[in-house]
Design a protein around this motif. Structure first.
Motif, mmCIF file in Angstrom:
data_model
loop_
_atom_site.group_PDB
_atom_site.id
_atom_site.type_symbol
_atom_site.label_atom_id
_atom_site.label_comp_id
_atom_site.label_asym_id
_atom_site.label_seq_id
_atom_site.Cartn_x
_atom_site.Cartn_y
_atom_site.Cartn_z
ATOM 1 N N SER A 168 -16.986 26.567 7.239
ATOM 2 C CA SER A 168 -18.114 26.550 6.299
ATOM 3 C C SER A 168 -18.882 27.876 6.290
ATOM 4 N N LEU A 169 -18.482 28.811 7.135
ATOM 5 C CA LEU A 169 -19.170 30.110 7.181
ATOM 6 C C LEU A 169 -18.506 31.096 6.228
ATOM 7 N N PRO A 170 -19.299 31.965 5.617
ATOM 8 C CA PRO A 170 -18.687 32.995 4.777
ATOM 9 C C PRO A 170 -17.991 34.040 5.647
ATOM 10 N N LEU A 171 -16.831 34.464 5.207
ATOM 11 C CA LEU A 171 -16.128 35.540 5.898
ATOM 12 C C LEU A 171 -16.728 36.876 5.472
ATOM 13 N N PRO A 172 -16.693 37.856 6.357
ATOM 14 C CA PRO A 172 -17.145 39.183 5.939
ATOM 15 C C PRO A 172 -16.127 39.804 4.992
ATOM 16 N N GLY A 173 -16.548 40.832 4.308
ATOM 17 C CA GLY A 173 -15.609 41.600 3.515
ATOM 18 C C GLY A 173 -14.722 42.409 4.438
ATOM 19 N N GLU A 189 -21.388 36.855 13.558
ATOM 20 C CA GLU A 189 -21.782 35.440 13.483
ATOM 21 C C GLU A 189 -20.559 34.532 13.399
ATOM 22 N N TRP A 190 -19.541 34.957 12.652
ATOM 23 C CA TRP A 190 -18.321 34.166 12.537
ATOM 24 C C TRP A 190 -17.627 34.085 13.891
ATOM 25 N N LEU A 191 -17.496 35.223 14.592
ATOM 26 C CA LEU A 191 -16.834 35.231 15.906
ATOM 27 C C LEU A 191 -17.602 34.372 16.912
ATOM 28 N N GLN A 192 -18.925 34.454 16.883
ATOM 29 C CA GLN A 192 -19.717 33.626 17.796
ATOM 30 C C GLN A 192 -19.471 32.144 17.523
ATOM 31 N N ALA A 193 -19.449 31.773 16.264
ATOM 32 C CA ALA A 193 -19.175 30.372 15.907
ATOM 33 C C ALA A 193 -17.766 29.973 16.335
ATOM 34 N N GLN A 204 -3.138 37.778 3.429
ATOM 35 C CA GLN A 204 -4.022 37.018 2.541
ATOM 36 C C GLN A 204 -3.635 35.542 2.497
ATOM 37 N N VAL A 205 -2.327 35.251 2.443
ATOM 38 C CA VAL A 205 -1.851 33.865 2.430
ATOM 39 C C VAL A 205 -2.200 33.188 3.752
ATOM 40 N N LEU A 206 -2.000 33.881 4.853
ATOM 41 C CA LEU A 206 -2.331 33.325 6.168
ATOM 42 C C LEU A 206 -3.814 32.970 6.243
ATOM 43 N N LEU A 207 -4.656 33.874 5.799
ATOM 44 C CA LEU A 207 -6.108 33.653 5.819
ATOM 45 C C LEU A 207 -6.492 32.452 4.947
ATOM 46 N N ARG A 208 -5.919 32.377 3.778
ATOM 47 C CA ARG A 208 -6.307 31.350 2.805
ATOM 48 C C ARG A 208 -5.717 29.974 3.113
ATOM 49 N N ASP A 209 -4.456 29.928 3.585
ATOM 50 C CA ASP A 209 -3.727 28.662 3.607
ATOM 51 C C ASP A 209 -3.479 28.036 4.976
ATOM 52 N N VAL A 210 -3.634 28.775 6.055
ATOM 53 C CA VAL A 210 -3.377 28.212 7.385
ATOM 54 C C VAL A 210 -4.725 28.005 8.063
ATOM 55 N N LYS A 211 -5.136 26.764 8.095
ATOM 56 C CA LYS A 211 -6.489 26.405 8.535
ATOM 57 C C LYS A 211 -6.604 26.280 10.042
ATOM 58 N N PHE A 212 -7.827 26.179 10.493
ATOM 59 C CA PHE A 212 -8.161 26.022 11.907
ATOM 60 C C PHE A 212 -7.345 24.886 12.531
ATOM 61 N N PHE A 218 -15.992 30.865 18.855
ATOM 62 C CA PHE A 218 -15.889 30.554 20.281
ATOM 63 C C PHE A 218 -16.795 29.406 20.705
ATOM 64 N N ILE A 219 -17.955 29.269 20.077
ATOM 65 C CA ILE A 219 -18.936 28.273 20.525
ATOM 66 C C ILE A 219 -18.770 26.935 19.797
ATOM 67 N N GLU A 220 -18.712 26.968 18.477
ATOM 68 C CA GLU A 220 -18.550 25.753 17.661
ATOM 69 C C GLU A 220 -17.487 26.016 16.598
ATOM 70 N N PRO A 221 -16.228 26.097 17.012
ATOM 71 C CA PRO A 221 -15.179 26.551 16.103
ATOM 72 C C PRO A 221 -14.990 25.732 14.838
ATOM 73 N N ARG A 222 -15.322 24.446 14.887
ATOM 74 C CA ARG A 222 -15.154 23.624 13.677
ATOM 75 C C ARG A 222 -16.057 24.095 12.553
ATOM 76 N N THR A 223 -17.123 24.827 12.863
ATOM 77 C CA THR A 223 -18.061 25.281 11.832
ATOM 78 C C THR A 223 -17.571 26.512 11.077
#
Length: 196
Positions: free
Chosen positions: A94-99, A80-84, A116-124, A86-91
């Motif tokens: 707000s989506l939960p990341l998988p474990g 669901e995250w990958l689909q978002a 972990q820092v890259l994931l948390r601190d470098v935004k879309f 590519f289709i509506e990346p700004r969303t």
């Protein structure tokens, strides 16, 4: 790894869990996501086609090509995250990341901390240099080690190693240099789809 009777389901025993693989057709070509009930293990971009030509108006898609009969909630969340993305990346923010369930993403090794820092601190839509990411992870002299962590990132796209660029502003290598065109596509995608 064994393919289970044409169902597209692949099972693999790793650290006591059973992995299943979902195949997606995306603007980058085929993406395979493997994971178990505990989380995502890997995301592989197969580079079986050239990335889709980009126009800010062109509709994009990301559809399931092949899926096992039963999918863990973590794998479904990843799809669901990958689909978002590519289709509506700004969303995606707000989506939960998988474990995640891969050894490279656990523990306090420098490479794990960098991811972990890259994931948390470098935004879309943002980029960061290898040097700056090393500083953010607590070791300003470890820009080369950051490059190593990017090469070993088991879950690209989710952990956005494509957003790490050289200090000169050049995009730098992606997928050991074989996917430089994909990195450029992803950065353009984020710039164009992130507006508005």
């Amino acid at each position: 790894m064994t393919d289970v009777a044409g169902s597209g389901m692949k099972k693999q025993k790793e650290s006591g869990c059973t992995q299943k693989t979902i195949s997606l057709r995306s603007p980058l070509g085929t993406i395979q996501v493997s994971g178990c009930e505990n989380g995502v293990h890997t995301i592989q971009i197969l580079m079986d086609v050239a990335p889709a030509e980009r126009s800010s108006e062109a509709p994009l898609s990301c559809v399931v090509n092949d899926s096992p009969a039963e999918v863990s909630p973590e794998l479904q969340r990843c799809v669901e995250w990958l689909q978002a993305y590519f289709i509506e990346p700004r969303t995606t923010g707000s989506l939960p990341l998988p474990g995640f369930h891969h050894p490279a993403l656990q523990g306090d090794a420098f490479a794990s901390r960098v991811l972990q820092v890259l994931l948390r601190d470098v935004k879309f839509g943002e980029t960061v240099s290898y040097k700056r990411l090393a500083e953010m992870a607590g070791n300003p002299r470890a820009a080369r080690a950051v490059g190593g962590a990017m090469r070993r990132n088991p879950v690209p796209l989710l952990i956005p190693c494509h957003r790490v660029i050289s200090s000169s502003g050049q995009s730098g290598p992606y997928m050991s240099g074989r996917g430089n065109h994909l990195k450029q596509w992803l950065l353009t995608h984020e710039r164009q789809r992130g507006e508005g």
